[in-house]
Design a protein around this motif. Structure first.
Motif, mmCIF file in Angstrom:
data_model
loop_
_atom_site.group_PDB
_atom_site.id
_atom_site.type_symbol
_atom_site.label_atom_id
_atom_site.label_comp_id
_atom_site.label_asym_id
_atom_site.label_seq_id
_atom_site.Cartn_x
_atom_site.Cartn_y
_atom_site.Cartn_z
ATOM 1 N N PHE A 6 0.776 -1.242 0.000
ATOM 2 C CA PHE A 6 0.000 0.000 0.000
ATOM 3 C C PHE A 6 0.811 1.298 0.000
ATOM 4 C CE2 PHE A 6 -2.696 -3.183 2.234
ATOM 5 C CZ PHE A 6 -3.723 -3.235 1.303
ATOM 6 N N ILE A 7 2.125 1.264 0.149
ATOM 7 C CA ILE A 7 2.869 2.504 0.372
ATOM 8 C C ILE A 7 2.763 3.475 -0.802
ATOM 9 C CG2 ILE A 7 5.080 1.582 -0.476
ATOM 10 C CD1 ILE A 7 6.410 3.324 1.715
ATOM 11 N N ASP A 8 2.724 2.967 -2.034
ATOM 12 C CA ASP A 8 2.624 3.872 -3.181
ATOM 13 C C ASP A 8 1.217 4.435 -3.328
ATOM 14 O OD1 ASP A 8 5.304 3.931 -4.270
ATOM 15 O OD2 ASP A 8 5.017 1.817 -4.742
ATOM 16 N N LYS A 9 0.245 3.804 -2.687
ATOM 17 C CA LYS A 9 -1.122 4.323 -2.671
ATOM 18 C C LYS A 9 -1.316 5.277 -1.496
ATOM 19 C CE LYS A 9 -5.981 2.843 -2.484
ATOM 20 N NZ LYS A 9 -6.899 1.670 -2.389
ATOM 21 N N TRP A 10 -0.791 4.917 -0.333
ATOM 22 C CA TRP A 10 -0.934 5.735 0.864
ATOM 23 C C TRP A 10 -0.082 7.003 0.802
ATOM 24 C CZ3 TRP A 10 -0.147 1.387 5.078
ATOM 25 C CH2 TRP A 10 -1.295 0.579 5.108
ATOM 26 N N GLY A 11 1.063 6.922 0.115
ATOM 27 C CA GLY A 11 2.022 8.017 0.153
ATOM 28 C C GLY A 11 2.990 7.852 1.306
ATOM 29 N N ARG A 12 3.734 8.917 1.591
ATOM 30 C CA ARG A 12 4.755 8.860 2.636
ATOM 31 C C ARG A 12 4.299 9.546 3.936
ATOM 32 N NH1 ARG A 12 5.863 6.170 -1.437
ATOM 33 N NH2 ARG A 12 7.540 6.755 -2.885
ATOM 34 N N ARG A 13 3.624 10.707 3.807
ATOM 35 C CA ARG A 13 3.316 11.530 4.973
ATOM 36 C C ARG A 13 2.338 10.865 5.943
ATOM 37 N NH1 ARG A 13 3.317 17.169 4.910
ATOM 38 N NH2 ARG A 13 1.080 17.189 5.363
ATOM 39 N N LYS A 14 1.188 10.460 5.443
ATOM 40 C CA LYS A 14 0.143 9.948 6.328
ATOM 41 C C LYS A 14 0.582 8.718 7.123
ATOM 42 C CE LYS A 14 -3.835 11.834 3.832
ATOM 43 N NZ LYS A 14 -5.056 11.506 3.048
ATOM 44 N N PRO A 15 1.186 7.705 6.498
ATOM 45 C CA PRO A 15 1.627 6.559 7.298
ATOM 46 C C PRO A 15 2.612 6.941 8.396
ATOM 47 C CG PRO A 15 1.632 5.991 4.967
ATOM 48 C CD PRO A 15 1.404 7.464 5.051
ATOM 49 N N LEU A 16 3.545 7.855 8.075
ATOM 50 C CA LEU A 16 4.520 8.258 9.087
ATOM 51 C C LEU A 16 3.840 8.958 10.264
ATOM 52 C CD1 LEU A 16 7.470 9.603 6.877
ATOM 53 C CD2 LEU A 16 7.380 7.450 8.146
ATOM 54 N N MET A 17 2.868 9.819 9.981
ATOM 55 C CA MET A 17 2.177 10.530 11.058
ATOM 56 C C MET A 17 1.321 9.587 11.901
ATOM 57 S SD MET A 17 1.168 14.291 9.531
ATOM 58 C CE MET A 17 0.442 13.742 7.985
ATOM 59 N N PHE A 18 0.545 8.718 11.246
ATOM 60 C CA PHE A 18 -0.277 7.758 11.990
ATOM 61 C C PHE A 18 0.607 6.809 12.800
ATOM 62 C CE2 PHE A 18 -3.707 8.651 8.776
ATOM 63 C CZ PHE A 18 -4.612 9.173 9.691
ATOM 64 N N GLY A 19 1.713 6.387 12.193
ATOM 65 C CA GLY A 19 2.633 5.483 12.882
ATOM 66 C C GLY A 19 3.240 6.121 14.115
ATOM 67 N N ALA A 20 3.700 7.373 13.995
ATOM 68 C CA ALA A 20 4.309 8.069 15.134
ATOM 69 C C ALA A 20 3.312 8.218 16.272
ATOM 70 C CB ALA A 20 4.836 9.431 14.691
ATOM 71 N N ALA A 21 2.065 8.537 15.938
ATOM 72 C CA ALA A 21 1.035 8.662 16.974
ATOM 73 C C ALA A 21 0.792 7.326 17.680
ATOM 74 C CB ALA A 21 -0.271 9.171 16.351
ATOM 75 N N GLY A 22 0.698 6.250 16.907
ATOM 76 C CA GLY A 22 0.491 4.926 17.493
ATOM 77 C C GLY A 22 1.664 4.480 18.336
ATOM 78 N N GLN A 23 2.881 4.814 17.908
ATOM 79 C CA GLN A 23 4.082 4.444 18.656
ATOM 80 C C GLN A 23 4.143 5.203 19.986
ATOM 81 O OE1 GLN A 23 5.939 3.938 14.306
ATOM 82 N NE2 GLN A 23 7.071 5.326 15.622
ATOM 83 N N ALA A 24 3.716 6.467 19.980
ATOM 84 C CA ALA A 24 3.710 7.249 21.221
ATOM 85 C C ALA A 24 2.750 6.623 22.238
ATOM 86 C CB ALA A 24 3.300 8.692 20.924
ATOM 87 N N ILE A 25 1.576 6.242 21.772
ATOM 88 C CA ILE A 25 0.588 5.617 22.661
ATOM 89 C C ILE A 25 1.127 4.283 23.196
ATOM 90 C CG2 ILE A 25 -1.715 4.570 22.757
ATOM 91 C CD1 ILE A 25 -2.558 6.677 20.641
ATOM 92 N N SER A 26 1.748 3.502 22.320
ATOM 93 C CA SER A 26 2.300 2.200 22.736
ATOM 94 C C SER A 26 3.380 2.372 23.793
ATOM 95 C CB SER A 26 2.860 1.459 21.520
ATOM 96 O OG SER A 26 1.847 1.151 20.592
ATOM 97 N N MET A 27 4.288 3.346 23.589
ATOM 98 C CA MET A 27 5.357 3.571 24.556
ATOM 99 C C MET A 27 4.793 4.002 25.914
ATOM 100 S SD MET A 27 8.468 2.881 23.756
ATOM 101 C CE MET A 27 9.592 2.588 22.382
#
Length: 513
Positions: A329-350
């Motif tokens: 999905f990365i070429d469909k999702w792009g670069r920005r949105k996955p990185l932002m959603f991922g960082a938010a999820g990682q903060a909550i997990s930590m």
């Protein structure tokens, strides 16, 4: 004449380039993960006289310093060597380092081996993503680099389970020497594959080897050199090089001052973005988990040695499974949105890991300990599934000017290894002295990355490297550059929409609102 394995061309050739690049990153992943399970084993402790926590941190982290110097070395010699020769040099140095580590009986000997291996890996991690990006179509560039990221996790997973298997050997020496020496297998495979692959056409064009570059472009397309698709791509790259050559003619030879220039090319901004994305990857805390998974589980959550190794192996499997998602999905999702959603999820997990570790250690709550292990898996799944494995390796290559691409990628890679060193060096001490509070540091970092990416990092998916070069001439407002390039049904990035500045694929991107 350019020769390839079995005279393959077109999609088959691109796949083989991806296989070779992925093999190099499998070696990278294996080398990253293998020490995590060794430092707590009897073989390592007996051989090196039960080293202190500080010594363990130094021996583990010194590898990153080697990688840092390898990246810095690539900054200076990468353009002189070329992409393939740089990778061969990196592999050779890694093999020398492997021999030194395998034969080590003292801490100082092991440190030298770790540094040498790191230098080779630093060269390869600076060069391989660049080589892959320069030989891949715009519409599939993210997917191909994501495959490399997936192979990092395959290497990590293999290293975890080989370490667990070797721990069963009654010979302490073989317990830690066998996993180390096996990394040579992946290096040899990669070196052999490179013999039948072409040099990067963009590198060849930049060095004035235009006939050879045209031949390579034809091989990559699987069409005659005279075909419109090949000629259009050739003309696009040539135009970018001529534009840069005109700038050199006007301003003279590239100097250190050029790296700090703003103006229309925004060279300094691009270098800062490239450096920043790799630094952020390390400050997510991922390598604290990779390098010290067994150590953290054993010393923070108080799991038994064998159980900690098994759980560490399961974290590798989590990597393996979830890193496959961005490939689709990365070429469909792009670069920005996955990185932002991922960082938010990682903060909550930590945050949750910190709370659960506190309850487990201070209240002897075993259920909280189990939940802590689960959220370590959730953190890894979030990091992997939202493309934090691959995108920081791809992004510097995408945004760098051709004349600075080697230097920009090498600078970004040096950031990765420098901050990797910092994280790996402080993790044993942080875990020992801060306990559960240590995870809160990474929670804060991850949370801060969401606005940083939103305001400073433009979208790069679906655009040719030449189109991306033109984006920075238009605006500094990253949040206005959120549109992805159009992707054709046949995944052909050489059509009319991919040619020239201001094409259909970038019209919305460059429009000031």
């Amino acid at each position: 004449m350019v020769h390839t394995w079995g005279n393959i061309q077109g999609q088959s050739l691109r796949i083989l380039i991806s296989v070779a690049s992925s093999s190099a990153f499998l070696l990278f992943g294996y080398d990253q993960g293998v020490f995590a399970g060794l430092i707590g084993g009897d073989g390592f402790k007996d051989t090196f006289n039960s080293p202190s926590t500080k010594t363990v941190g130094t021996v583990t982290a010194i590898y990153e310093i080697g990688c840092f110097f390898g990246a810095v070395l690539t900054f200076y010699i990468g353009d002189w060597l070329g992409r393939k020769n740089a990778i061969w040099l990196g592999l050779f140095i890694m093999m020398v380092g492997t021999v030194l580590q395998t034969s080590a009986f003292t801490i100082s000997h092991m440190i030298v081996g770790r540094i040498v291996t790191g230098v080779g890996n630093g060269i390869n991690t600076s060069t391989v993503p660049m080589y892959q990006a320069e030989t891949t179509k715009a519409g599939s560039r993210g997917r191909m680099i994501s495959i490399e990221g997936w192979f990092i996790t395959i290497g990590i997973t293999i290293s975890y389970w080989i370490t667990w298997g070797a721990s069963k050997n009654p010979d302490p020496n073989l317990q830690f020497r066998t996993p180390i020496v096996l990394q040579a297998v992946f290096g040899i495979i990669t070196a052999i594959l490179l013999f039948g692959l072409p040099e990067s056409p963009r590198y060849l064009m930049a060095k004035g080897r235009k006939e050879e570059a045209l031949e390579v472009l034809a091989l990559l397309e699987g069409e005659p050199a005279s075909s419109p698709a090949v000629q259009q791509q050739y003309a696009l790259i040539n135009k970018a090089i001529e534009t840069e050559a005109a700038g050199l003619a006007a301003h003279g030879k590239i100097t250190w001052r050029d790296y700090f220039k703003g103006g229309k090319p925004q060279t300094f901004r691009r270098l800062c973005l490239a450096y920043g994305i790799q630094m952020m990857q390390q400050l997510t805390g991922i390598n604290a988990v990779i390098f010290y998974s067994a150590y953290l589980l054993q010393n923070v959550l108080n799991l038994e040695r064998e159980l900690s190794l098994i759980v560490g192996g399961c974290t590798g499997l989590t990597f393996f499974v979830f890193t496959f998602i961005p490939i689709l999905f990365i070429d469909k999702w792009g670069r920005r949105k996955p990185l932002m959603f991922g960082a938010a999820g990682q903060a909550i997990s930590m945050l949750l890991i910190a709370v659960l570790v506190k309850l487990s250690v201070e209240n002897d709550n075993k259920a909280a300990g189990v939940a802590g292990v689960i959220f370590v898996m959730v953190y890894i799944a979030t990091y992997s599934g939202f493309a934090w494995v691959a995108t920081p390796w791809l992004y510097p290559t995408e945004i760098s000017e051709l004349r600075f691409r080697n230097q920009g990628t090498a600078l970004a890679t040096s950031a990765n290894w420098l901050w990797n060193f910092v994280v790996v060096m402080i993790t044993p001490l942080g875990a020992e002295n801060l306990g559960w509070k240590f995870f809160l540091i990474f929670m804060c970092f991850n949370a801060s990355f969401v606005p940083i990416i939103y305001f400073f990092y433009p979208e790069t998916a679906g655009k040719t490297l030449e189109e991306l070069d033109s984006l920075f001439y238009t605006t500094t407002k990253a949040w206005k550059l959120t549109e992805k390039g159009h992707r054709r049904a046949d995944d052909n990035d050489f059509g009319p929409e991919a040619i020239g500045v201001g094409s259909a694929s970038t019209a919305e991107d460059v429009k000031e609102k």
